[in-house]
Write a protein that holds these residues in place. Structure first.
Motif, PDB file in Angstrom:
ATOM      1  N   MET A  46       0.902  -1.217   0.042  1.00 47.50           N
ATOM      2  CA  MET A  46      -0.042  -0.007   0.150  1.00 47.50           C
ATOM      3  C   MET A  46       0.804   1.319  -0.025  1.00 47.50           C
ATOM      4  SD  MET A  46      -3.370   0.673   2.444  1.00 47.50           S
ATOM      5  CE  MET A  46      -3.966  -0.751   1.895  1.00 47.50           C
ATOM      6  N   LEU A  47       1.936   1.318   0.752  1.00 46.75           N
ATOM      7  CA  LEU A  47       3.052   2.632   0.549  1.00 46.75           C
ATOM      8  C   LEU A  47       3.584   2.614  -0.696  1.00 46.75           C
ATOM      9  CD1 LEU A  47       5.008   1.726   3.911  1.00 46.75           C
ATOM     10  CD2 LEU A  47       3.362   3.525   3.667  1.00 46.75           C
ATOM     11  N   ARG A  48       3.350   1.842  -1.543  1.00 46.00           N
ATOM     12  CA  ARG A  48       4.058   1.836  -3.066  1.00 46.00           C
ATOM     13  C   ARG A  48       2.968   2.192  -3.858  1.00 46.00           C
ATOM     14  NH1 ARG A  48       6.470  -3.081  -1.093  1.00 46.00           N
ATOM     15  NH2 ARG A  48       8.662  -2.628  -0.380  1.00 46.00           N
ATOM     16  N   SER A  49       1.713   2.320  -3.423  1.00 46.49           N
ATOM     17  CA  SER A  49       0.482   2.662  -4.235  1.00 46.49           C
ATOM     18  C   SER A  49       0.112   3.930  -3.891  1.00 46.49           C
ATOM     19  CB  SER A  49      -0.523   1.529  -3.855  1.00 46.49           C
ATOM     20  OG  SER A  49      -1.097   1.876  -2.508  1.00 46.49           O
ATOM     21  N   PRO A  50      -1.128   4.352  -4.840  1.00 45.76           N
ATOM     22  CA  PRO A  50      -1.645   5.778  -4.382  1.00 45.76           C
ATOM     23  C   PRO A  50      -2.935   5.458  -3.232  1.00 45.76           C
ATOM     24  CG  PRO A  50      -2.490   4.483  -6.546  1.00 45.76           C
ATOM     25  CD  PRO A  50      -1.844   3.985  -6.103  1.00 45.76           C
ATOM     26  N   LEU A  51      -2.828   4.251  -2.883  1.00 51.52           N
ATOM     27  CA  LEU A  51      -3.730   4.159  -1.650  1.00 51.52           C
ATOM     28  C   LEU A  51      -3.450   4.578  -0.401  1.00 51.52           C
ATOM     29  CD1 LEU A  51      -4.891   0.665  -2.964  1.00 51.52           C
ATOM     30  CD2 LEU A  51      -5.868   2.583  -3.665  1.00 51.52           C
ATOM     31  N   LYS A  52      -4.518   4.921   0.477  1.00 54.30           N
ATOM     32  CA  LYS A  52      -4.142   5.427   1.607  1.00 54.30           C
ATOM     33  C   LYS A  52      -4.977   4.339   2.829  1.00 54.30           C
ATOM     34  CE  LYS A  52      -1.764   8.713   0.359  1.00 54.30           C
ATOM     35  NZ  LYS A  52      -0.133   8.653   0.609  1.00 54.30           N
ATOM     36  N   ALA A  53      -4.263   3.853   3.725  1.00 58.36           N
ATOM     37  CA  ALA A  53      -5.198   3.260   4.857  1.00 58.36           C
ATOM     38  C   ALA A  53      -5.793   3.829   5.598  1.00 58.36           C
ATOM     39  CB  ALA A  53      -3.962   2.453   5.581  1.00 58.36           C
ATOM     40  N   SER A  54      -5.746   5.126   5.613  1.00 57.58           N
ATOM     41  CA  SER A  54      -6.918   5.941   6.254  1.00 57.58           C
ATOM     42  C   SER A  54      -8.066   6.286   5.701  1.00 57.58           C
ATOM     43  CB  SER A  54      -6.294   7.215   6.644  1.00 57.58           C
ATOM     44  OG  SER A  54      -6.044   7.853   5.251  1.00 57.58           O
ATOM     45  N   ARG A  55      -8.234   5.643   4.613  1.00 58.43           N
ATOM     46  CA  ARG A  55      -9.472   5.930   3.764  1.00 58.43           C
ATOM     47  C   ARG A  55     -10.236   4.441   3.726  1.00 58.43           C
ATOM     48  NH1 ARG A  55      -8.852   9.872  -1.191  1.00 58.43           N
ATOM     49  NH2 ARG A  55     -11.166  10.091  -0.719  1.00 58.43           N
ATOM     50  N   LEU A  56      -9.638   3.432   4.391  1.00 62.76           N
ATOM     51  CA  LEU A  56     -10.095   2.118   4.457  1.00 62.76           C
ATOM     52  C   LEU A  56     -11.561   2.100   5.420  1.00 62.76           C
ATOM     53  CD1 LEU A  56      -9.719  -0.818   3.591  1.00 62.76           C
ATOM     54  CD2 LEU A  56      -8.383  -1.267   5.644  1.00 62.76           C
ATOM     55  N   GLU A  57     -12.600   1.823   4.671  1.00 59.98           N
ATOM     56  CA  GLU A  57     -13.987   1.627   5.321  1.00 59.98           C
ATOM     57  C   GLU A  57     -14.161   0.019   5.646  1.00 59.98           C
ATOM     58  OE1 GLU A  57     -18.418   2.850   4.452  1.00 59.98           O
ATOM     59  OE2 GLU A  57     -17.160   2.755   3.013  1.00 59.98           O
ATOM     60  N   HIS A  58     -14.139  -0.704   4.976  1.00 57.29           N
ATOM     61  CA  HIS A  58     -14.354  -2.066   5.175  1.00 57.29           C
ATOM     62  C   HIS A  58     -13.264  -3.232   4.568  1.00 57.29           C
ATOM     63  CE1 HIS A  58     -19.155  -1.576   4.323  1.00 57.29           C
ATOM     64  NE2 HIS A  58     -18.656  -0.920   5.483  1.00 57.29           N
ATOM     65  N   LEU A  59     -13.213  -4.370   5.390  1.00 57.90           N
ATOM     66  CA  LEU A  59     -12.085  -4.860   4.883  1.00 57.90           C
ATOM     67  C   LEU A  59     -12.780  -6.509   5.064  1.00 57.90           C
ATOM     68  CD1 LEU A  59      -8.486  -4.958   6.210  1.00 57.90           C
ATOM     69  CD2 LEU A  59      -9.302  -7.020   5.167  1.00 57.90           C
ATOM     70  N   LEU A  90     -14.400  -4.987   9.773  1.00 58.37           N
ATOM     71  CA  LEU A  90     -13.839  -6.329   9.304  1.00 58.37           C
ATOM     72  C   LEU A  90     -14.919  -7.425   9.271  1.00 58.37           C
ATOM     73  CD1 LEU A  90     -11.064  -7.675   8.555  1.00 58.37           C
ATOM     74  CD2 LEU A  90     -10.588  -8.150  10.884  1.00 58.37           C
ATOM     75  N   PHE A  91     -15.036  -7.853   8.065  1.00 58.37           N
ATOM     76  CA  PHE A  91     -15.852  -8.971   7.746  1.00 58.37           C
ATOM     77  C   PHE A  91     -15.087 -10.350   7.337  1.00 58.37           C
ATOM     78  CE2 PHE A  91     -18.089  -5.185   6.346  1.00 58.37           C
ATOM     79  CZ  PHE A  91     -19.322  -5.331   6.866  1.00 58.37           C
ATOM     80  N   GLY A  92     -15.341 -11.451   7.797  1.00 58.34           N
ATOM     81  CA  GLY A  92     -14.890 -12.682   7.507  1.00 58.34           C
ATOM     82  C   GLY A  92     -15.558 -14.103   8.274  1.00 58.34           C
ATOM     83  N   PRO A  93     -14.786 -15.010   7.743  1.00 54.42           N
ATOM     84  CA  PRO A  93     -15.337 -16.228   8.292  1.00 54.42           C
ATOM     85  C   PRO A  93     -15.333 -16.530   9.946  1.00 54.42           C
ATOM     86  CG  PRO A  93     -13.775 -16.643   6.293  1.00 54.42           C
ATOM     87  CD  PRO A  93     -13.530 -15.211   7.002  1.00 54.42           C
ATOM     88  N   PRO A  94     -16.365 -17.304  10.328  1.00 50.57           N
ATOM     89  CA  PRO A  94     -16.150 -17.817  11.592  1.00 50.57           C
ATOM     90  C   PRO A  94     -14.827 -17.993  12.096  1.00 50.57           C
ATOM     91  CG  PRO A  94     -18.186 -18.818  10.756  1.00 50.57           C
ATOM     92  CD  PRO A  94     -17.228 -18.091   9.616  1.00 50.57           C
ATOM     93  N   GLU A 114     -12.418   2.814  16.108  1.00 56.72           N
ATOM     94  CA  GLU A 114     -13.508   1.634  16.172  1.00 56.72           C
ATOM     95  C   GLU A 114     -13.157   0.514  15.362  1.00 56.72           C
ATOM     96  OE1 GLU A 114     -18.105   0.791  16.801  1.00 56.72           O
ATOM     97  OE2 GLU A 114     -17.505   2.690  16.652  1.00 56.72           O
ATOM     98  N   LEU A 115     -12.840  -0.410  15.613  1.00 54.94           N
ATOM     99  CA  LEU A 115     -12.914  -1.752  14.696  1.00 54.94           C
ATOM    100  C   LEU A 115     -13.751  -2.738  15.238  1.00 54.94           C
ATOM    101  CD1 LEU A 115     -11.369  -3.442  12.845  1.00 54.94           C
ATOM    102  CD2 LEU A 115      -9.932  -4.736  14.763  1.00 54.94           C
ATOM    103  N   SER A 116     -14.938  -3.003  14.364  1.00 59.78           N
ATOM    104  CA  SER A 116     -15.978  -3.876  14.520  1.00 59.78           C
ATOM    105  C   SER A 116     -15.598  -5.140  13.472  1.00 59.78           C
ATOM    106  CB  SER A 116     -17.240  -3.307  13.963  1.00 59.78           C
ATOM    107  OG  SER A 116     -17.515  -2.058  14.679  1.00 59.78           O
ATOM    108  N   ILE A 117     -15.874  -6.496  14.218  1.00 55.84           N
ATOM    109  CA  ILE A 117     -15.687  -7.693  13.449  1.00 55.84           C
ATOM    110  C   ILE A 117     -16.782  -8.394  13.295  1.00 55.84           C
ATOM    111  CG2 ILE A 117     -14.241  -9.859  13.403  1.00 55.84           C
ATOM    112  CD1 ILE A 117     -12.201  -8.436  15.214  1.00 55.84           C
ATOM    113  N   ARG A 118     -17.227  -8.603  12.043  1.00 59.42           N
ATOM    114  CA  ARG A 118     -18.611  -9.414  11.887  1.00 59.42           C
ATOM    115  C   ARG A 118     -18.189 -10.725  11.138  1.00 59.42           C
ATOM    116  NH1 ARG A 118     -22.416  -4.658   8.906  1.00 59.42           N
ATOM    117  NH2 ARG A 118     -22.229  -3.008  10.783  1.00 59.42           N
ATOM    118  N   GLU A 119     -18.259 -11.604  11.711  1.00 57.93           N
ATOM    119  CA  GLU A 119     -18.401 -12.937  11.194  1.00 57.93           C
ATOM    120  C   GLU A 119     -19.395 -13.528  10.171  1.00 57.93           C
ATOM    121  OE1 GLU A 119     -16.965 -15.642  14.489  1.00 57.93           O
ATOM    122  OE2 GLU A 119     -15.006 -14.821  14.217  1.00 57.93           O
TER     123      GLU A 119
END
Length: 305
Positions: A46-59, A90-94, A114-119
């Motif tokens: 990501m550091l070598r890209s035009p993307l910014k982690a601060s703009r990350l909304e969903h994973l 953050l969405f992902g498997p159980p 705030e980090l929310s995890i949804r399985e």
């Protein structure tokens, strides 16, 4: 919208390809970015890209194999250091929370947001007024999911000239017509705003699959997709090996796209045995069955038009 490939390799990084991570930029739609999988080294990519982690909304995590998740602790903590303060889901498997929580706790990680995890389980995993995200289980050695991101239809365009022809100038009444409301004019006549608005503009459909063998669940997720991102770990000469390790060949990825009537196919999750021009063999194999196929490379972007 645009897909940006941070990592396109399978299993382990190679000199050409880091392990899996795919960003979907939604800057025009909502000013944010969604990330699909987060293999080791994603924060460096990501550091070598035009993307910014601060703009990350969903994973969105497809499954818990290391080449798809080992980059999570680093990216999550770096996001704080890079000024990220908005909530992140953050969405992902159980099992995702049970895997991640001890790492963050025992390392003393500090998150400034705030980090929310949804399985997840099969069905709709997210919906708001702009998007709906479905997921379905694929055919892999452990639970692996594919995600279908559907942009909701946008309102049709206003025929401004038709409105102005009635002598209506820009202002409150004009705005109500633009919203499709029924409006009474000063002369007592009533007009239906909807008659001045064109047909709804269909939203885009983006499908990103986790690791999988060929399966009908993949076809179902990919129906009429504008773009399908599918693994192509092996070429068809290694079909038996692909089956044994619960992966797909490039030819099988193309068959999914063909049966689903997708508009375009992007091949990723490429085995490290396919270096440089050898990877073109996978693309040729896919295009023989589905011509609108592309081979992803690290730091390659694909506009979803």
């Amino acid at each position: 919208m645009e897909l940006y490939f941070l990592g396109t390799g399978a299993g382990m990084p190679s000199k050409e390809r880091n392990v899996t991570a795919i960003a979907l930029t939604l800057y025009d739609e909502r000013g944010s970015m969604w990330l699909f999988d987060c293999g080791e080294g994603t924060q460096h990519q990501m550091l070598r890209s035009p993307l910014k982690a601060s703009r990350l909304e969903h994973l969105y995590i497809t499954h818990l194999h290391g080449d798809h998740v080992y980059g999570l602790p680093g990216l999550l903590t770096s996001r704080s250091n890079q000024g990220g303060t908005s909530p992140l889901t953050l969405f992902g498997p159980p099992g995702l929370e049970a895997m991640l929580e001890p790492v963050l706790r025992l390392s003393g990680a500090h998150l400034s947001y705030e980090l929310s995890i949804r399985e997840v389980e099969e069905g709709i995993v997210f919906e708001d007024d702009q998007f709906v995200v479905h997921c379905a289980k694929l055919d892999h050695r452990i639970d692996s999911y594919g995600y279908r991101v559907v942009e909701k239809d946008k309102p049709g365009k206003l025929d401004a000239d038709k409105v102005k022809a009635l002598g209506i100038k820009p202002g409150p009444v004009f705005g109500r017509i633009k919203r499709g409301e029924t409006v009474e004019l000063p002369d007592g006549s009533v007009i239906d705003g909807k008659s001045f608005i064109g047909s709804p503009i269909p939203g885009k459909k983006i499908v990103i699959l986790g690791d999988t063998r060929y399966c009908e669940a993949a076809v179902g997720l990919a129906v009429n997709a504008d773009v399908l991102v599918h693994e192509a770990t092996f070429d068809s000469s290694m079909h038996d090996l692909a089956q044994a390790y619960y992966h797909a060949t490039a030819e099988e990825a193309a068959e999914v796209a063909r049966k689903a009537d997708a508009k375009s196919l992007i091949l990723t999750h490429i085995s490290s045995r396919y270096q440089e021009e050898q990877a073109e063999r996978l693309l040729s194999e896919a295009r023989a069955k589905f011509p609108a196929a592309w081979l992803a490379k690290d730091h390659w972007a694909f506009a979803v038009n």
